[in-house]
Design an enzyme around this catalytic site. Structure first.
Site, PDB file in Angstrom:
ATOM      1  N   HIS A 175     124.647 -30.894 -15.788  1.00  0.00           N
ATOM      2  CA  HIS A 175     126.017 -31.419 -15.793  1.00  0.00           C
ATOM      3  C   HIS A 175     127.169 -30.960 -16.708  1.00  0.00           C
ATOM      4  O   HIS A 175     128.014 -30.408 -16.469  1.00  0.00           O
ATOM      5  CB  HIS A 175     125.731 -32.808 -15.596  1.00  0.00           C
ATOM      6  N   GLU A 176     126.452 -31.240 -17.940  1.00  0.00           N
ATOM      7  CA  GLU A 176     127.362 -30.950 -18.931  1.00  0.00           C
ATOM      8  C   GLU A 176     127.678 -29.331 -19.074  1.00  0.00           C
ATOM      9  O   GLU A 176     128.718 -28.838 -19.528  1.00  0.00           O
ATOM     10  CB  GLU A 176     126.663 -31.368 -20.577  1.00  0.00           C
ATOM     11  N   HIS A 223     130.461 -28.582 -17.126  1.00  0.00           N
ATOM     12  CA  HIS A 223     131.764 -28.988 -17.983  1.00  0.00           C
ATOM     13  C   HIS A 223     132.100 -27.806 -19.011  1.00  0.00           C
ATOM     14  O   HIS A 223     133.401 -27.143 -19.320  1.00  0.00           O
ATOM     15  CB  HIS A 223     131.558 -30.187 -18.833  1.00  0.00           C
ATOM     16  N   GLU A 254     135.135 -32.927 -13.774  1.00  0.00           N
ATOM     17  CA  GLU A 254     134.094 -33.528 -13.158  1.00  0.00           C
ATOM     18  C   GLU A 254     133.521 -32.667 -11.849  1.00  0.00           C
ATOM     19  O   GLU A 254     132.246 -32.556 -11.395  1.00  0.00           O
ATOM     20  CB  GLU A 254     134.174 -35.218 -12.981  1.00  0.00           C
TER      21      GLU A 254
END
Ligand code: ZN
Length: 505
Positions: free
Chosen positions: A272-273, A276, A301
Site C-alpha cells: 500500500h505505502e 504511494h 490513495e
C-alpha cells in the site's frame, strides 16, 4: 509575465524546502524521536509552519498574482491565464489556491495549530498504547476547536466540512462527495450483507501462524523492489501507523508495522505505502515545487489501493510471487496451495481495524468515520461522546463492538493531527483505482499474464505515463477525464468486486 512567474518560482522553491523540513520533523516524530523531545518538536514544527505561512501570504505574492490577472474571488480548477503554458498555468493556479487559503488565517493560529497537532499526536500514541481515550480527549477537543476556527475563517457555503475537505480533495464540495457516496454506499452494504448471509467461510488460519519479523521485512523489501520502488531515493521504516512522506524530491519515506501473528499486516502495508511511494517518485522533474505532489488524496490513495488490492491481492500477482514467499517461509506455508492462499488473503469479514480490513468492508469503516467527523464539525456530536458513538456505529454497520478504545476510536492517527475531511478520500481512492485499472487493462493486452510473469514494470510504466508524471498539473476530476475519458463512476469498483468475489464466495 515571465519575470513574475520566475519570481513566484523562487518563492515556491523556498516554501517547498520548508515543507520538506516540516515533513522531516514529522517523519522523525513518528519513527525514532524519543518521547521526551515532544515539546522541542512541537515548537520546531510551529516555527517552520509559521515561516511557510509568512512566505506564502507575503504582499509580494499577492502583487504578483494581481499582476497576472488572477481573480482570487472566483478562483476555480479551470483557471486559464492567457499566454501561459499548461504547467505554468497550473503552477499559478496552485499558488493562488494556497495563497487564498492561507491569507485568511492569522500566523498565530497557524503556529498554535501546528504546536497543538504535534502534541496531540504524541498523546494519541500514548492513549492508544494505554487503550484509554481519556488521555487523548482534551487534545482532540483542542484540535477540533482549532480546526473549526480555521474552517470558519477559510469560509464555506454550505457546511464547515467543505472548507476542510478542500485541503485533501482540492476543489471538491461535500455535496459532490455525498452524491458519489450515494451511488455506492447502498451497493457496498448490500454486497457485504450478501456475503455474510451466504455463510460461506474462507479458511485462512495459515495466515496467523508465526511469521518471523525479519523475514517478513526481507520479503516486503523484495516486493517493493519488484514494484519498481527506488531505494536510492527512498527508505522503508517502522511506525505505529503506516504512512508515506517525502523529505525531498528524491527522498520518499515509507513505513509499515509488523505483526508476527498476522502475516497480512506488514506486507499489505508495504505494498500500500509502496503505491504511494511510486507516485511520489514518479513526478516529472520539471514540476519541483508545489506541483510535485499528488493532485488530491483521492488520487494518491488510488495508487496505493490499486497496488495493494487490484494488483497485490490478485491471483496473477501470487502466481508470480507465491513460490518466493514459500521459499521465505518453508515451514509456515509448505501445506498451503496457491489457490488457498489467494482465497485466504481475500477473505471478506467484518473486522475492527480499518487498515487491516478487506477491500470490501474497508468502505464501511470509511462511511462511519465520514459520518462521525461531519457530526463533530457541525457540533452535533461532542468529543466526550465519540467513543460511544463509534462503538454504536460499529455494532450497527459491521455487527461488531470494539472491546476497547485502542481497537476502536483510537485506532487511527488522523484526527489527532486534525485531519478532518481526510477519510472519504480513501473510498474515493478505491473508486478511482478500479476505474484506472479497467482502463489500463483495456490498453495493455495480456496485462494479467504479464503480472503473472512478475512483470510489474508494465503496470508502473502505464501509471508513470498516465498519472504520476503529471503531479498536480491536472486537478483530480480533469485527470480522471484525461486518463479514462469519463468522470468518476462507482460502477467500475462494484463491477470489479462482483467479478472477483463470485469466484471466491
Ligand atoms: Zn494510503
Amino acid at each position: 509575465m515571465k519575470e513574475a512567474i520566475e519570481r513566484l518560482r523562487e518563492i515556491d522553491r523556498e516554501i517547498y524546502r520548508l515543507s520538506e523540513i516540516s515533513a522531516a520533523l514529522g517523519w522523525d516524530q513518528e519513527t525514532y524521536m524519543p518521547p521526551g523531545a515532544l515539546n522541542d518538536r512541537a515548537e520546531q514544527q510551529s516555527i517552520v509552519e509559521g515561516m511557510i505561512h509568512e512566505r506564502i501570504t507575503s504582499a509580494e505574492v499577492g502583487n504578483i498574482l494581481e499582476k497576472l490577472g488572477v481573480d482570487l474571488e472566483n478562483l476555480s480548477a479551470d483557471l486559464v491565464i492567457d499566454g501561459l503554458e499548461e504547467i505554468d498555468n497550473a503552477f499559478v493556479r496552485e499558488i493562488a489556491r494556497f495563497y487564498k487559503r492561507e491569507t485568511k488565517l492569522p500566523k498565530k493560529l497557524v503556529e498554535e495549530y501546528a504546536r497543538e497537532a504535534s502534541i496531540s499526536q504524541s498523546r494519541w500514541v500514548e492513549a492508544r498504547k494505554a487503550s484509554d481515550f481519556s488521555i487523548f480527549k482534551p487534545h482532540l477537543e483542542k484540535v477540533l476547536s482549532l480546526k473549526c476556527e480555521i474552517a470558519d475563517l477559510i469560509g464555506y457555503e454550505k457546511e464547515r466540512y467543505d472548507a476542510l475537505l478542500d485541503s485533501y480533495e482540492p476543489w471538491m464540495k461535500t455535496e459532490e462527495l455525498l452524491s458519489v457516496f450515494e451511488r455506492f454506499e447502498g451497493r457496498i452494504k448490500e454486497f457485504v450483507k450478501r456475503i455474510v448471509a451466504s455463510g460461506k467461510k474462507v479458511n485462512n488460519d495459515f495466515l496467523y501462524r508465526s511469521f518471523d519479523r525479519k523475514k517478513q521485512e526481507e520479503f516486503g523489501r523484495f516486493i517493493l523492489g519488484e514494484m519498481g520502488f527506488d531505494f536510492e531515493r527512498g527508505r522503508l521504516d517502522v511506525s505505529a501507523h503506516p504512512f508515506t512522506t517525502s523529505l525531498g524530491f528524491a527522498d520518499v519515506r515509507l513505513t509499515t508495522r509488523y505483526n508476527e501473528k498476522d502475516f497480512k499486516s506488514g506486507l499489505f502495508g508495504i505494498i500500500h505505502e509502496g503505491g504511494h511511494g511510486l507516485y511520489e517518485q514518479g513526478f516529472s522533474e520539471k514540476l519541483i515545487g508545489i506541483l510535485a505532489d499528488g493532485t488530491s488524496m483521492g488520487i494518491h490513495e488510488s495508487q496505493s489501493r490499486m497496488w495493494e488490492n487490484l494488483v497485490g491481492r490478485s491471483l496473477p500477482f501470487w502466481k508470480a510471487y507465491f513460490p518466493k514467499l514459500k521459499e521465505t517461509f518453508p515451514g509456515e506455508l509448505s501445506d498451503v496451495s496457491l489457490e488457498d492462499f489467494y482465497r485466504g488473503i481475500n477473505e471478506i469479514t467484518p473486522s475492527l481495524i480499518r487498515v487491516e480490513a478487506d477491500e470490501v468492508t474497508y468502505n464501511l469503516h470509511i462511511i462511519i468515520r465520514f459520518k462521525l467527523e461531519r457530526e463533530l464539525l457541525n457540533g452535533k456530536l461532542k468529543v466526550q461522546d465519540l467513543p460511544e458513538a463509534w462503538n454504536s456505529e460499529y455494532s450497527g454497520l459491521l455487527g461488531i463492538k470494539p472491546p476497547n478504545d485502542a481497537d476502536g476510536v483510537l485506532q487511527d492517527i488522523h484526527w489527532s493531527h486534525g485531519y478532518f475531511g481526510y477519510f472519504p478520500t480513501y473510498s474515493l481512492g478505491n473508486l478511482y483505482s478500479a476505474q484506472f485499472f479497467a482502463k489500463m487493462k483495456s490498453e495493455i493486452p495480456g496485462l494479467e499474464d504479464e503480472i503473472g510473469k512478475g512483470n510489474l514494470q508494465v503496470v508502473l510504466s502505464w501509471l508513470r505515463e498516465k498519472i504520476h508524471r503529471h503531479g498536480r498539473v491536472y486537478p483530480a476530476t480533469k485527470l480522471c477525464m484525461e486518463v479514462t475519458g469519463e468522470t468518476l463512476d462507482p460502477d467500475y469498483f462494484m463491477k470489479y468486486l462482483e467479478g472477483k468475489y463470485q469466484d471466491i464466495y
